[in-house]
Design an enzyme around this catalytic site. Structure first.
Site, PDB file in Angstrom:
ATOM      1  N   HIS A   1       0.819  -1.211   0.000  1.00 36.04           N
ATOM      2  CA  HIS A   1       0.000   0.000   0.000  1.00 36.04           C
ATOM      3  C   HIS A   1       0.852   1.261   0.000  1.00 36.04           C
ATOM      4  O   HIS A   1       0.353   2.343   0.275  1.00 36.04           O
ATOM      5  CB  HIS A   1      -0.902   0.039   1.236  1.00 36.04           C
ATOM      6  CG  HIS A   1      -1.733  -1.173   1.430  1.00 36.04           C
ATOM      7  ND1 HIS A   1      -2.624  -1.604   0.473  1.00 36.04           N
ATOM      8  CD2 HIS A   1      -1.822  -2.062   2.447  1.00 36.04           C
ATOM      9  CE1 HIS A   1      -3.221  -2.710   0.903  1.00 36.04           C
ATOM     10  NE2 HIS A   1      -2.752  -3.012   2.097  1.00 36.04           N
TER      11      HIS A   1
ATOM     12  N   HIS B   1      -6.921  -4.655  -1.258  1.00 33.15           N
ATOM     13  CA  HIS B   1      -6.169  -5.909  -1.261  1.00 33.15           C
ATOM     14  C   HIS B   1      -6.482  -6.759  -2.482  1.00 33.15           C
ATOM     15  O   HIS B   1      -6.382  -7.983  -2.445  1.00 33.15           O
ATOM     16  CB  HIS B   1      -6.459  -6.717   0.008  1.00 33.15           C
ATOM     17  CG  HIS B   1      -5.996  -6.021   1.240  1.00 33.15           C
ATOM     18  ND1 HIS B   1      -6.827  -5.245   1.998  1.00 33.15           N
ATOM     19  CD2 HIS B   1      -4.772  -5.956   1.818  1.00 33.15           C
ATOM     20  CE1 HIS B   1      -6.130  -4.732   3.020  1.00 33.15           C
ATOM     21  NE2 HIS B   1      -4.897  -5.152   2.932  1.00 33.15           N
TER      22      HIS B   1
END
Lengths: 326, 326
Positions: free
Chosen positions: B56, B214
């Site tokens: 991320h 995700h």
């Protein structure tokens, strides 16, 4: 083609409007013709103007502000801006000390900036950036300007900010350009909205070495290899071109082309830093991120500038733009 | 799968090493176990620690520094860090005023941070971020923490920097989280290196609404539509969830998932800003860029925080990290 856009024609205008609103503390947008200018001009300072085709954001619009550019002229995607943009920008930001154009070496950009220079009444000069060493130094149209442009803009911007005159800024820009070399690798092509499909085909097990920033093919299509091997192949060319020797100090810039995760860019940085360290070359400054992009291309370039005390001091000087801040 | 990496196992370590070297003026890297910590700790300040799966970036490692996080614990890609990382980080950065964990609401993260909290000897508290409004408020495992996490970290980080105590920081974090809502759209999936292929299939004319970060499927696969229509669909859900009404002031954050050009993100910002303006809602602060990414996913999320004078002042406070600087 999947893009977050309304249509091909409106994308650039909507994007520039959004950019100007999101950074209204730093920049103004003029729309007839399009240019982005620094909100708080500094009287009597050499005005720095760059520009070029859009699709490389944050270059150049994101680099307008204190300590860097006074204006940026965005063309259509991968298309040179026009002389009227450059002239309007120059008239808006020239506060009496003249205008320095920082131009990436592409035929269209060079021609249009030349026309603007000839038609401008005020004093002006040009620095031509040609840092892409994937092409030979004697290439017919010269080497392309790529990610090293940001380094020229940052260092010259800092000098202009503290009062360097036009000739000094131009000479400094030429020296930074000469001390800078870049080479890139693409894992994918990119899709120009007006074309609607990738600009070149590449297999799932291939990479393209020596790419520029316009989705053009590179100099060689090869089978994918490890990041260490890729870094070594790129760094060897840079090392030879700049004739880098043990004991020198460098700025190492890993530039993402737009679709490469930061995780990979930092891994490339780690490997490139190790490459130089093994040769006794000290990385004293760094920049890692997507700065000179090629729309949605995956891949990166490595840029090295051989530093001296003057360059380092100017690199470290404060900068306040949408995309570089320190 | 094409990635700039040596191998799946070495990628995270090489990346963290590169990150720490590139930002050695701001952070330290500890490798046994892995955490990134702020170099210049502030004595007697509440220590802010976040973390979560990697992939991320720049969240959370790029947000460590003055005015924001004191440490970040990176797990493997899309995998929670372990309690020993959190405990080691806490011991390293707690200077006596306790530790506030800022945790994105995922089962693994929540469990591991809880274990660390229980085993820690010093005082600690937790803020759970759950800003993803694509899931109903009564969803079985609760709503996910996504791009709003950065806003919680920035605002609470500023309060901690000027001496707010642990309870105050926790309560502030909870209030920012409640005032914040996000929703995302994906144009492509992403490829986790260990899996070697995209996490879901999506056709060339489809987009995925309500995705997390995700590479999981969203709540709805629909035919691609215009950016204005996409923005409206996302903003309507946010508007209803936060019950935003005319006259309110908001922070508007357009977050890219990693592979979306800045040009598109700024166009989305322009359209989202217009959406709120038409409703009499004033966008008083903004952030546009790739901050909470999902590896090489194309797409973006819209995050809105309903602002008050307290939040605004803390948002504006100085910050000095690898990825946020003002």
């Amino acid at each position: 083609m999947k893009k977050l856009m309304n249509d091909v024609e409106s994308l650039l205008g909507e994007s520039l409007n959004g950019f100007a609103k999101a950074h209204s503390d730093i920049v103004n947008l003029t729309t007839q013709p399009y240019f982005i200018s620094r909100k708080a001009l500094s009287q009597g300072k050499v005005a720095l103007i760059s520009g070029g085709g859009s699709g490389h954001e944050p270059l150049h619009t994101g680099l307008v502000g204190r300590g860097m550019l006074d204006a940026a002229c965005p063309g259509q995607i991968f298309t040179s801006p026009t002389p009227d943009q450059m002239m309007a920008a120059a008239e808006a930001v020239d506060t009496g000390a003249g205008v320095l154009f920082i131009v990436k070496n592409y035929a269209g950009d060079v021609m249009n900036f030349e026309i603007a220079t000839e038609m401008l009444e005020g004093e002006s000069a040009t620095v031509l950036v040609c840092d892409d060493v994937s092409l030979p130094a004697n290439h017919s149209t010269g080497r392309r300007g790529v990610a090293g442009t940001l380094i020229v803009e940052k260092i010259v911007g800092a000098a202009a900010e503290v009062g360097a005159d036009l000739a000094t800024c131009q000479s400094l820009g030429d020296r930074v350009n000469k001390a800078t070399a870049s080479m890139g690798v693409a894992l994918t092509s990119c899709t120009v909205p007006a074309q609607g499909k990738p600009t070149f085909d590449i297999a799932d097990n291939e990479i393209e070495m020596g790419v520029g920033i316009h989705g053009e093919r590179g100099i060689e299509t090869i089978a994918i290899k490890s990041a260490s091997e890729i870094v070594e192949q790129l760094a060897l060319v840079i090392e030879a071109d700049l004739n880098i020797t043990s004991g020198q100090k460098i700025l190492l810039h890993i530039n993402g082309f737009g679709a490469t995760p930061m995780m990979e860019l930092y891994a490339v940085y780690e490997l490139a830093e190790a490459y130089w360290q093994q040769r006794g070359v000290e990385v004293i400054r760094s920049l890692v991120g997507n700065y000179t992009t090629s729309l949605d291309m995956a891949g990166c370039s490595i840029t090295v500038t051989v530093m001296n005390d003057e360059f380092t001091k100017l690199w470290d000087a404060p900068v306040h733009t949408a995309s570089l801040n320190w």
